[in-house]
Motif scaffolding. Sequence first.
Motif, PDB file in Angstrom:
ATOM      1  N   LEU A   1       5.158  14.020   0.913  1.00  0.00           N
ATOM      2  CA  LEU A   1       5.354  12.895   1.968  1.00  0.00           C
ATOM      3  C   LEU A   1       4.369  11.639   1.409  1.00  0.00           C
ATOM      4  CD1 LEU A   1       5.481  14.602   5.184  1.00  0.00           C
ATOM      5  CD2 LEU A   1       7.393  13.698   3.961  1.00  0.00           C
ATOM      6  N   LEU A   2       5.184  10.325   1.185  1.00  0.00           N
ATOM      7  CA  LEU A   2       4.450   9.286   0.808  1.00  0.00           C
ATOM      8  C   LEU A   2       4.472   8.128   1.774  1.00  0.00           C
ATOM      9  CD1 LEU A   2       3.074   7.709  -1.493  1.00  0.00           C
ATOM     10  CD2 LEU A   2       5.216   7.200  -2.453  1.00  0.00           C
ATOM     11  N   LEU A   3       3.795   7.423   2.397  1.00  0.00           N
ATOM     12  CA  LEU A   3       3.699   6.346   3.389  1.00  0.00           C
ATOM     13  C   LEU A   3       3.542   5.042   2.380  1.00  0.00           C
ATOM     14  CD1 LEU A   3       3.549   5.140   6.315  1.00  0.00           C
ATOM     15  CD2 LEU A   3       1.072   5.558   6.206  1.00  0.00           C
ATOM     16  N   ALA A   4       4.562   4.020   3.013  1.00  0.00           N
ATOM     17  CA  ALA A   4       4.806   2.751   2.093  1.00  0.00           C
ATOM     18  C   ALA A   4       4.417   1.446   3.321  1.00  0.00           C
ATOM     19  CB  ALA A   4       5.789   2.767   1.196  1.00  0.00           C
ATOM     20  N   ALA A   5       3.666   0.764   3.031  1.00  0.00           N
ATOM     21  CA  ALA A   5       3.666  -0.345   3.589  1.00  0.00           C
ATOM     22  C   ALA A   5       4.206  -1.404   2.916  1.00  0.00           C
ATOM     23  CB  ALA A   5       2.232  -0.999   3.898  1.00  0.00           C
ATOM     24  N   CYS A   6       5.542  -2.106   3.357  1.00  0.00           N
ATOM     25  CA  CYS A   6       6.457  -2.838   2.704  1.00  0.00           C
ATOM     26  C   CYS A   6       6.556  -4.171   2.789  1.00  0.00           C
ATOM     27  CB  CYS A   6       7.836  -2.253   2.705  1.00  0.00           C
ATOM     28  SG  CYS A   6       7.861  -0.279   2.062  1.00  0.00           S
ATOM     29  N   MET A   7       5.279  -4.993   3.306  1.00  0.00           N
ATOM     30  CA  MET A   7       5.403  -6.130   3.487  1.00  0.00           C
ATOM     31  C   MET A   7       6.358  -6.813   4.574  1.00  0.00           C
ATOM     32  SD  MET A   7       3.718  -7.508  -0.166  1.00  0.00           S
ATOM     33  CE  MET A   7       3.251  -9.016   0.336  1.00  0.00           C
ATOM     34  N   HIS A   8       7.542  -7.255   3.825  1.00  0.00           N
ATOM     35  CA  HIS A   8       8.660  -7.890   4.580  1.00  0.00           C
ATOM     36  C   HIS A   8       9.673  -7.064   5.194  1.00  0.00           C
ATOM     37  CE1 HIS A   8       7.452 -12.131   3.726  1.00  0.00           C
ATOM     38  NE2 HIS A   8       7.245 -11.750   2.216  1.00  0.00           N
ATOM     39  N   ASN A   9       9.222  -5.793   5.121  1.00  0.00           N
ATOM     40  CA  ASN A   9      10.358  -4.787   5.368  1.00  0.00           C
ATOM     41  C   ASN A   9       9.689  -3.742   6.056  1.00  0.00           C
ATOM     42  OD1 ASN A   9      13.097  -3.983   6.006  1.00  0.00           O
ATOM     43  ND2 ASN A   9      13.057  -2.804   4.306  1.00  0.00           N
ATOM     44  N   ASP A  10       8.863  -3.743   6.671  1.00  0.00           N
ATOM     45  CA  ASP A  10       8.094  -2.532   7.705  1.00  0.00           C
ATOM     46  C   ASP A  10       7.384  -1.506   6.854  1.00  0.00           C
ATOM     47  OD1 ASP A  10       9.431  -4.122  10.074  1.00  0.00           O
ATOM     48  OD2 ASP A  10      11.199  -3.310   9.145  1.00  0.00           O
ATOM     49  N   PHE A  11       7.205  -0.370   7.632  1.00  0.00           N
ATOM     50  CA  PHE A  11       6.630   0.843   7.148  1.00  0.00           C
ATOM     51  C   PHE A  11       7.574   1.947   7.037  1.00  0.00           C
ATOM     52  CE2 PHE A  11       3.599  -1.884   9.210  1.00  0.00           C
ATOM     53  CZ  PHE A  11       2.507  -1.962   8.466  1.00  0.00           C
TER      54      PHE A  11
ATOM     55  N   ARG B   1       0.788  -1.198   0.085  1.00  0.00           N
ATOM     56  CA  ARG B   1      -0.045  -0.082  -0.190  1.00  0.00           C
ATOM     57  C   ARG B   1       0.957   1.447   0.036  1.00  0.00           C
ATOM     58  NH1 ARG B   1      -3.080  -2.236  -1.991  1.00  0.00           N
ATOM     59  NH2 ARG B   1      -5.163  -2.972  -1.422  1.00  0.00           N
ATOM     60  N   LEU B   2       0.500   2.504  -0.735  1.00  0.00           N
ATOM     61  CA  LEU B   2       0.886   3.519  -0.729  1.00  0.00           C
ATOM     62  C   LEU B   2      -0.113   4.759  -0.424  1.00  0.00           C
ATOM     63  CD1 LEU B   2       3.047   3.098  -3.852  1.00  0.00           C
ATOM     64  CD2 LEU B   2       4.119   3.459  -1.956  1.00  0.00           C
ATOM     65  N   LYS B   3       0.281   5.629   0.373  1.00  0.00           N
ATOM     66  CA  LYS B   3      -0.521   6.615   0.672  1.00  0.00           C
ATOM     67  C   LYS B   3       0.100   7.966   0.818  1.00  0.00           C
ATOM     68  CE  LYS B   3      -4.182   4.144   1.750  1.00  0.00           C
ATOM     69  NZ  LYS B   3      -4.544   3.840   3.299  1.00  0.00           N
ATOM     70  N   TRP B   4      -0.566   9.021   0.006  1.00  0.00           N
ATOM     71  CA  TRP B   4       0.284  10.375   0.162  1.00  0.00           C
ATOM     72  C   TRP B   4      -0.420  10.899   1.306  1.00  0.00           C
ATOM     73  CZ3 TRP B   4       4.009  11.729  -2.712  1.00  0.00           C
ATOM     74  CH2 TRP B   4       4.114  11.173  -4.161  1.00  0.00           C
ATOM     75  N   HIS B   5       0.477  11.957   1.979  1.00  0.00           N
ATOM     76  CA  HIS B   5       0.037  12.480   3.161  1.00  0.00           C
ATOM     77  C   HIS B   5      -1.131  13.454   3.100  1.00  0.00           C
ATOM     78  CE1 HIS B   5       0.239  15.684   6.458  1.00  0.00           C
ATOM     79  NE2 HIS B   5       1.047  14.666   6.978  1.00  0.00           N
ATOM     80  N   PRO B   6      -2.216  13.462   3.825  1.00  0.00           N
ATOM     81  CA  PRO B   6      -3.609  14.345   3.401  1.00  0.00           C
ATOM     82  C   PRO B   6      -3.334  15.817   3.178  1.00  0.00           C
ATOM     83  CG  PRO B   6      -3.252  13.581   5.701  1.00  0.00           C
ATOM     84  CD  PRO B   6      -2.092  13.136   5.131  1.00  0.00           C
ATOM     85  N   THR B   7      -1.908  16.502   3.527  1.00  0.00           N
ATOM     86  CA  THR B   7      -1.859  17.876   3.427  1.00  0.00           C
ATOM     87  C   THR B   7      -0.293  18.197   2.912  1.00  0.00           C
ATOM     88  OG1 THR B   7      -0.902  18.365   5.762  1.00  0.00           O
ATOM     89  CG2 THR B   7      -3.463  18.445   5.222  1.00  0.00           C
ATOM     90  N   ASN B   8       0.675  17.349   2.965  1.00  0.00           N
ATOM     91  CA  ASN B   8       1.843  17.406   2.526  1.00  0.00           C
ATOM     92  C   ASN B   8       2.125  16.934   1.258  1.00  0.00           C
ATOM     93  OD1 ASN B   8       4.890  17.273   2.106  1.00  0.00           O
ATOM     94  ND2 ASN B   8       5.001  18.441   4.044  1.00  0.00           N
ATOM     95  N   GLN B   9       2.246  17.658   0.083  1.00  0.00           N
ATOM     96  CA  GLN B   9       2.395  16.944  -1.423  1.00  0.00           C
ATOM     97  C   GLN B   9       3.522  16.090  -1.270  1.00  0.00           C
ATOM     98  OE1 GLN B   9       3.417  19.364  -4.682  1.00  0.00           O
ATOM     99  NE2 GLN B   9       3.782  21.149  -2.964  1.00  0.00           N
TER     100      GLN B   9
END
Length: 442
Positions: A287-297, A277-285
């Motif tokens: 910053l990108l959050l990544a759920a990396c399965m075998h290697n954490d967040f 999964r990938l999620k852009w930050h709700p207000t900061n253009q």
Amino acid sequence: MAWKSRTRSLQVFDTELSADTVEWCPVPPNHDILACGTYQLQKGVGEEDATPSRTGRLYLFEFQREGLMSPPLTELQRMDTAAILDMKWCHMPVSERAMLGMAVATGELQLYTLSESQEGGRSLQALSSLEVGAERLALSLDWSTGRLDSSNVRVVCSDSAGCISVLSLAEGALTALSQWKAHDFEAWISAFSYWDTQLIYSGGDDCKLKGWDLRVGPSSPTFTSKRHSMGVCSIQSNPHREHILATGSYDEQILLWDGRNMRQPLNESPVGGGVWRLKWHPTNQHLLLAACMHNDFHILHCQQAVEGSGEACPVVASYILHNSLAYGADWSRLSLEDPAPCSPPAAEPKESLAESRGHLRIQYESPTASFDTSLEDDAGRYIPEGIPAPSTTPTAGPAVNLDQDAPSLSCLLASCSFYDHMLHVWRWDWTPDKGPQESEQG
């Protein structure tokens, strides 16, 4: 300018069933509401060809900052459901209520509304459902409302038969607008372009990323990219910056794209784990959050990559306290201006592979259990076929160059992991620091 980055666990919750998706409500005044979905494969008993069943549970929580010594999450509701593969809140209210969509293992897209009782309690109520196809799993969904456009609310859904479905929402009911075969195997992900909601992106287990224009029709894609070397399982359009698209794959790469030129990505960032999964930050253009399965967040800073540097996005924060496959992750819009509470006891960090006494065997599975591959190095680390073994933690990269007047950030996040069935709520603080750039885990 150097920055100090710190992540801190606030609470850990056992979901009992395998957790694979978490979503904070984006609709005010419900930013304190968190939903978590689970997926459990119950293998058939008896005959060898007994059909496995897939069950799930939906949790609803309220986050409260009051009381430093009490856990911030309060469980409001739990509801047994079909196994949940994905869920997303509509970005804006529908008929003055927050609405949650779920893609489930019965091949349905289900809608729930957030209701408030006379006593002030909040809960989810079933509103509508529509089956996208028989004998298939609904795998993902996305709303067309990423830029808060309510003129024509639609949902796109992908499924295990490789199909993409587009549905409209009117007067509380879902109506199928179109469906087509988009991928040879599972269509893991589908997403709208939030800037032009006639454009849809899809990714599948056939390693292809495709674009579709609803005005032209689904007879042929607007583009087909084979830039990812394994299944494409995450896509999100940047709601703050036109044309920017992020994609992730089992090949452990995050690619950033300019939608006007899909022949070549803007950059490629290795993150050492399949990017579910990938999620852009709700207000900061940036910053990108990544759920990396075998290697954490991990949280990546994408400013220089988007501006054409061509370099991998630096990782500015990591959350490593999960002990299993990192699947679900999301940002909250809730303000965290108050001082952070002390961290309560959290799950113990993973034993490092170097300290492990035995050979660690990792099963690389899809959440639908439709394939099962196990490739390891001498230390037991998963290695994608034909790809060099990544480092355990993504490289932080060079210091991030930001505006000197850039403000500090304090963000609330949630993440969940699969086999240990754990939901974590945590905060990330990012502050200007005159010393060397550093990152710490609390």
